[in-house]
Design a protein around this motif. Structure first.
Motif, short mmCIF file in Angstrom:
data_model
loop_
_atom_site.label_atom_id
_atom_site.label_comp_id
_atom_site.label_asym_id
_atom_site.label_seq_id
_atom_site.Cartn_x
_atom_site.Cartn_y
_atom_site.Cartn_z
N THR A 58 6.31 5.45 -3.03
CA THR A 58 6.24 4.54 -1.90
C THR A 58 4.83 3.99 -1.72
OG1 THR A 58 7.99 5.77 -0.78
CG2 THR A 58 6.61 4.36 0.60
N ASN A 59 4.75 2.70 -1.46
CA ASN A 59 3.46 2.05 -1.23
C ASN A 59 3.12 2.17 0.25
OD1 ASN A 59 1.46 0.13 -0.64
ND2 ASN A 59 1.97 -1.00 -2.50
N GLU A 86 0.19 1.79 1.91
CA GLU A 86 -0.65 0.76 2.52
C GLU A 86 0.17 -0.46 2.89
OE1 GLU A 86 -1.04 2.10 -0.48
OE2 GLU A 86 -1.68 0.66 -2.00
N PHE A 87 1.25 -0.69 2.17
CA PHE A 87 2.15 -1.79 2.54
C PHE A 87 2.75 -1.53 3.92
CE2 PHE A 87 6.18 -3.97 2.77
CZ PHE A 87 5.91 -5.20 2.21
N ILE A 88 3.20 -0.32 4.14
CA ILE A 88 3.78 0.05 5.44
C ILE A 88 2.73 -0.09 6.54
CG2 ILE A 88 4.76 1.98 6.75
CD1 ILE A 88 5.99 2.96 4.08
N ALA A 101 0.14 -2.08 6.56
CA ALA A 101 -0.08 -3.50 6.81
C ALA A 101 1.05 -4.08 7.68
CB ALA A 101 -0.18 -4.26 5.49
N LEU A 102 2.28 -3.69 7.37
CA LEU A 102 3.43 -4.20 8.13
C LEU A 102 3.39 -3.75 9.58
CD1 LEU A 102 4.80 -5.31 5.61
CD2 LEU A 102 6.91 -4.26 6.40
N LEU A 126 0.84 -2.76 11.33
CA LEU A 126 -0.25 -3.42 12.05
C LEU A 126 0.14 -4.85 12.40
CD1 LEU A 126 -3.39 -2.12 10.12
CD2 LEU A 126 -3.00 -1.93 12.59
N ARG A 169 -7.17 2.38 -0.33
CA ARG A 169 -6.31 1.20 -0.14
C ARG A 169 -5.73 1.18 1.27
NH1 ARG A 169 -3.92 3.03 -5.17
NH2 ARG A 169 -1.99 3.29 -3.99
N GLU A 189 -6.37 -1.69 4.34
CA GLU A 189 -5.41 -2.40 5.19
C GLU A 189 -5.74 -2.18 6.67
OE1 GLU A 189 -3.33 -4.65 4.17
OE2 GLU A 189 -3.93 -4.20 2.12
N GLY A 200 -6.60 -5.27 8.80
CA GLY A 200 -5.61 -5.57 9.84
C GLY A 200 -6.10 -5.30 11.25
N TYR A 255 5.33 2.91 -10.69
CA TYR A 255 6.75 3.24 -10.57
C TYR A 255 7.32 3.75 -11.89
CZ TYR A 255 5.99 0.55 -6.35
OH TYR A 255 5.48 0.09 -5.18
N ILE A 313 -1.45 -8.62 1.61
CA ILE A 313 -0.10 -8.16 1.95
C ILE A 313 0.41 -8.87 3.21
CG2 ILE A 313 1.22 -6.17 2.77
CD1 ILE A 313 -0.61 -4.40 1.00
N ARG A 314 -0.44 -8.93 4.18
CA ARG A 314 -0.03 -9.46 5.47
C ARG A 314 0.17 -10.98 5.44
NH1 ARG A 314 -2.76 -7.36 10.97
NH2 ARG A 314 -1.85 -8.88 12.41
N GLN A 324 3.46 -11.72 4.11
CA GLN A 324 4.54 -11.55 5.09
C GLN A 324 4.65 -12.78 5.98
OE1 GLN A 324 6.86 -8.94 5.62
NE2 GLN A 324 6.13 -8.40 3.57
N PHE A 330 12.87 -1.88 -4.21
CA PHE A 330 11.74 -0.97 -4.25
C PHE A 330 10.62 -1.48 -5.16
CE2 PHE A 330 10.13 3.37 -5.70
CZ PHE A 330 9.37 3.56 -4.58
N TYR A 363 3.02 -3.44 -8.04
CA TYR A 363 2.16 -2.78 -7.05
C TYR A 363 2.77 -2.96 -5.64
CZ TYR A 363 -1.57 -2.07 -3.71
OH TYR A 363 -2.28 -1.67 -2.61
N THR A 364 2.81 -4.17 -5.17
CA THR A 364 3.55 -4.41 -3.92
C THR A 364 4.76 -5.30 -4.22
OG1 THR A 364 2.29 -6.43 -3.41
CG2 THR A 364 1.51 -4.37 -2.44
N ALA A 414 13.77 4.05 -3.65
CA ALA A 414 12.91 5.08 -4.21
C ALA A 414 13.77 6.28 -4.61
CB ALA A 414 11.88 5.51 -3.16
#
Lengths: 386, 386, 386, 386
Positions: free
Chosen positions: A222-223, A225-227, A229-230, A232, A264, A268, A272, C247, D152-153, D156, D182, D188-189, D219
């Motif tokens: 699981t990433n 830092e993506f979570i 960023a989201l 935030l 990483r 974020e 953020g 991954y 990333i942001r 989005q 996933f 990466y992202t 995942a």
């Protein structure tokens, strides 16, 4: 790169919260190895936390876990902390260690058990009122072990009901932080297994309900830092439970398993706007085989080093490379910060605050370890009581 | 498909070994939920195991775990078992529950700790001599939590030395079964993390050293039946520790998480000639939230059902489709057996042996649960003692 | 810490092998994005490899992939390389891209297909004779997609037979390097899925058969440095295929996903005596979206930086802390080396060899990218040809 | 257990959508193996889909993929389908196969690329208008391969903007189905990596935006039925892309890797009221090595068998056991349905509808395979065109 002075200023504002339970014994289901000098009660845990703050200068908050840190007089405990340069942080509820909770707490099929669990959550809010804590951190061990064991959807309904009742009970300045976890101790379903579930519940509760990201609570790959960023971006990141993992929820020292990931994540956070008071930087670790206080000092330093590197990222150059679609250039800007050795900068920062440049060495020199080994003989060492 | 009579004959020869510790309490690091009627000592564990055998007819062996099952007189324990239609199976060594083992046992950096661990392994062989057990099952919790903590290679050297000493000590009819585990309780390195490591050590030890496959001890996505096929081809499959998992080493009832996987494993066992006495079919499970005896009965039935389905595979049709490169045809032959409801066949088989067709229902009717709840009050319930 | 001069001396002896195919186009099953200036044939690939060597000074070897790099005159190709300061490295066999290989190559149920595959492997040995290559690298895409599709064990028998035939054909100075891969392109079983399988086969073949560790070919969570330490201890580590992954087999630039892991791997190499010619340090990467030559330069630098850090580890202090059971102390010794910024040291080393301190910047200044974009118009760009 | 007649009635109402692209060639990045008789255009794909419907009776819908299924006259294509007893289903957009999409489509840093992608999405809605399709299925390959590559942001934000524009363009009876994945092809992202991200976007769009669950896009270890239950509870489950996996997104026949998981998913669908028209039961598979039409027939049958078992679950007994906290009892109710052989019931159901009891055998007898092998010589076989 960002100027060192700006980096130092930003670092000075960071405050890391250490968990009372990390000062006590912990282990795996196979064995809890006792260590010498471990605190016997919350007062001694706070004494140890004060050592971490003394040598790092950025860990002035201690989180409590109820009932592990139950005392008769929470105001007195808060004063005990204050006298040592600390304040009490998040109250962590525990609804997983009584025999009634075998099949869950707030999601249990039996309303009487749910009521008991809810009462405990209310008690935690009472304690917050007494300690002045802002955050109620909720992690539920609820789930099932076998397909069919209980109704997934009905359990969500029960969960929503309990969360609403607790949220209602909170004061205006208090927050509900909902933590998710991929698995353990439940092995088939977990009632709050991922950020999406926690987010969906918090969204319905209101502005003062936010998600906690425990860095050890995700599926492999699981990433995180993506979570971050989201959350935030959605205004729903309440804080972190920092630790590190190679496999499951290993609860190792943060930054020990994958320092690049921690960097990483902090990138974020910095990018953020999460480096303010709205995001709680908490540790949640288990020092099963290593001495606890120096392990926590090291963990605080690891968060600080990752934050420093994240602050060093040349955001302008990064943005320019990103906009230009320069994959390698943008990556190089990030790696340049990560590859920088920030330890001299942090030593400087400490010196400016009158601290020793190397907190671990300073702790070892302080004689505290010898002192508690000598003084804390007898009694019942604090632990999880599993 | 294979004729039902041939399937029944093969099934009658299968014998499943239940673990003494599964009758006692177990849990996660968060909580061990006590259950009513749990045995207080090895004698009572054997009494419970006898109930499993009484209703299933295919579980006449009980494995012991030392020191959890330490008694003064092992010959008396063996007689106690025999009087109940059972015999004592594998001796499981435990070198992970004393404070000295914080950094490992036979791989520990300190020679004195290694010596202590080795002495325990020798003691286990002495117990085998007394109980008549054939198999010494070795699982080591040894490993490290942090990069750099110890030298990976030096630990292998220490491991090899200890294994050689134990192997040397075994009698001609005794076997050393080496178990591997992906992780837990160690979180960075584990000294025997995969079948390859176990295999490499067994190869050097000799013919009476074989690998144990615990179905819960693999990385996510690992094809376990492939490993089973390989070890059988190499003559190095000593046995199974059956259980099932969704995430880590969940130790759920075998077949509960992925019945199709269990079937595929048994297909390789049947196809590779592993259904004889050379492969020990052991359970290794934790019934943390469900009643233990009926959970073990169900587990035994799950192994039996998977075996029955594997025996039903039309090997001739399968081989023909495989040789012809008929992907869908070959898969269909396998799925045909898996999709067959073998419960009527097993009910018949039980009836032919004078057993009730539904072992779980028969157990519930027997009154045993009520009896032990009543009789086993007071005392210290058996458990892992973590 | 180790003296910088000793580190530099050790680094000077390292030689990294770049893969011809990484200079050509690659992609995912969804899309291969073409890039400007990509080589049209092996001669141009070698021209690009020469640029990597020109700026890094540590990448004098180029691996070939047959039939992607098929030419009429391999001796001429070797001369072409030599004139550019390079030599030809491992020959990589390809038995997965013809329609006959739909169900496998050397493990195929049909003997005629197996024969065809074996003939290709022999052809590769002939090419080695012509190019002077030492290593035959064997990766098999063989496996199955559906349970039952083929017999796992029979496929092992066929594999063993083919490997024996190839091994027999090798000259005294030539090696067979067997690569394993967790999955892809086969999705149910893979015939060489893990190091254990590769090791077991190599053991039977003989001394000149060794295992290749591709850092992207493991199950999630696998401890790769552990495998490296084990194979070195067994004398069976033939080399690496370096790349990185988040991954599956992402084939990203080595060190891009987890630089700390790469460092730990190089620590085991250095500690286990693997920094000599016996271990081939090969890259195996896909630069799907980034420009290829600078990506390969960056990758070579990443391996070099990790090696430098591994060489910096204070082995004496590490050993002392390990022997003393000082978990945090030993970890700190390792982290001290990892946290060091080795870029200045490497810049010095390059300057001493007459190279520019920053190879990527030097490449960009060189005008090569513009030149090939201009000169390599028309023709068919090299790629995997899937 | 539920009465067979009620099960049959419910099964008769189920309709499964097959994907046009599964009739064409597909493969891995290593190789696309061509097969005989593969369709050359959308018209022939629909002819093949008609065979699946002819023998199963529950697959009357075919999904299209644009531009792979681009035709001049979509109304004519719809009539072609109708004449064969089919209707056109979801329109699948493809914004990942042009060189401009190297760094993404609607999330690309360059506004011109985003505009191009959006135009394609609008074109898909135009096609929906022409075909009468209800669902626009959006899967984005967007993401990044390297840390730092893009923000990333910001991505989005771009995603949200594009989704809003498309949603705005939809008619009252049309839906936007957002699919998450996933990883792959980004490493990466991924911009929509999990159900939480898809849910958060759909929530903001409105009632006609719903989430698609592709069973291969999670995942390792993710509990998919839990997500299904949650999305149904939230009224946000738009449909499934069924397939199965052992490792990554293997796209194997649904039910082939873990039939028990498919059953558990269908149990949540049945229990959550998802067996109506609001949830689209789509397949999304790749038949890389097996013949395509019989593989799709088998897949349709697997979904149907899992549905039948889910319908057989004795909901009353299940609820009673769950309420009573009877872990083993509740699990046994579920397993009883799973262990039932539903093939006779499905054979009966087919017979009642005038179909042959065994659809695969009927297909093989029909001569269609021989006919297309003969008739579809020459031309360009349909495929992904990667």
């Amino acid at each position: 790169m960002t100027a060192p002075s700006a980096v130092k200023a930003a670092l000075s504002s960071q405050s890391i919260e250490t968990p009372s339970w990390a000062y006590g014994n912990s282990g795996t289901r196979f064995k809890v190895f006792a260590q010498e000098g471990v605190p016997r009660d919350p007062w001694e845990k706070i004494d140890d936390a004060a050592q971490v703050q003394r040598h790092t200068g950025v860990a002035p908050v201690v989180a409590l876990h109820i009932p592990w840190d139950k005392v008769d007089d929470y105001a007195a405990l808060a004063r005990h902390a204050e006298e040592r340069g600390l304040r009490l942080g998040a109250i962590n509820a525990n609804v997983f260690q009584e025999d009634e909770y075998r099949l869950g707490s707030v999601c249990h099929p039996d309303a009487a058990v749910r009521r008991k669990a809810l009462d405990h959550l209310f008690e935690c809010v009472d304690i917050m009122d007494a300690t002045g804590s802002r955050d109620l951190k909720l992690w539920f061990a609820d789930g099932t072990n076998y397909p069919g064991q209980d109704d997934i959807r009905a359990r969500q309904d029960r969960l929503a009901e309990a969360l609403a009742a607790v949220y209602e009970r909170l004061g205006e300045e208090q927050r509900l932080l909902l933590e998710y976890k991929f698995f353990e101790p439940a092995f088939y379903t977990t009632d709050v297994p991922d950020w999406g579930t926690a987010y969906a519940h918090c969204l319905k509760l209101g502005d003062r309900a936010e998600v906690v990201v425990d860095t050890g609570h995700h599926a492999p790959g699981t990433n995180i830092e993506f979570i971050v960023a989201l959350l935030l971006r959605e205004g729903k990141l309440g804080g972190f439970d920092f630790n590190s993992r190679f496999y499951a929820d290993d609860d190792l020292m943060v930054g020990a398993a994958d320092p690049f990931q921690l960097f990483r994540i902090m990138c974020e956070v910095v990018g953020g706007g999460g480096l303010g008071p709205g995001v709680a930087f908490m540790l949640d670790q288990c020092h099963n085989i290593e001495p606890k206080i120096p392990a926590i000092i090291r963990s605080v330093m690891n968060v600080q080093e990752a934050t420093a590197k994240a602050l060093l990222v040349d955001r302008e150059a990064l943005g320019a490379a990103q906009s230009a679609g320069d994959v390698l250039g943008a990556n190089a800007v990030l790696m340049d910060a990560f590859n920088t050795d920030v330890r001299p900068l942090l030593a400087e920062l400490r010196a400016e605050s009158g601290l020793a440049p190397d907190p671990v060495a300073a702790y070892h020199r302080s004689g505290w370890a010898e002192q508690i080994t000598e003084n804390r003989k007898g009694g019942q060492q604090a632990g999880w009581g599993a």
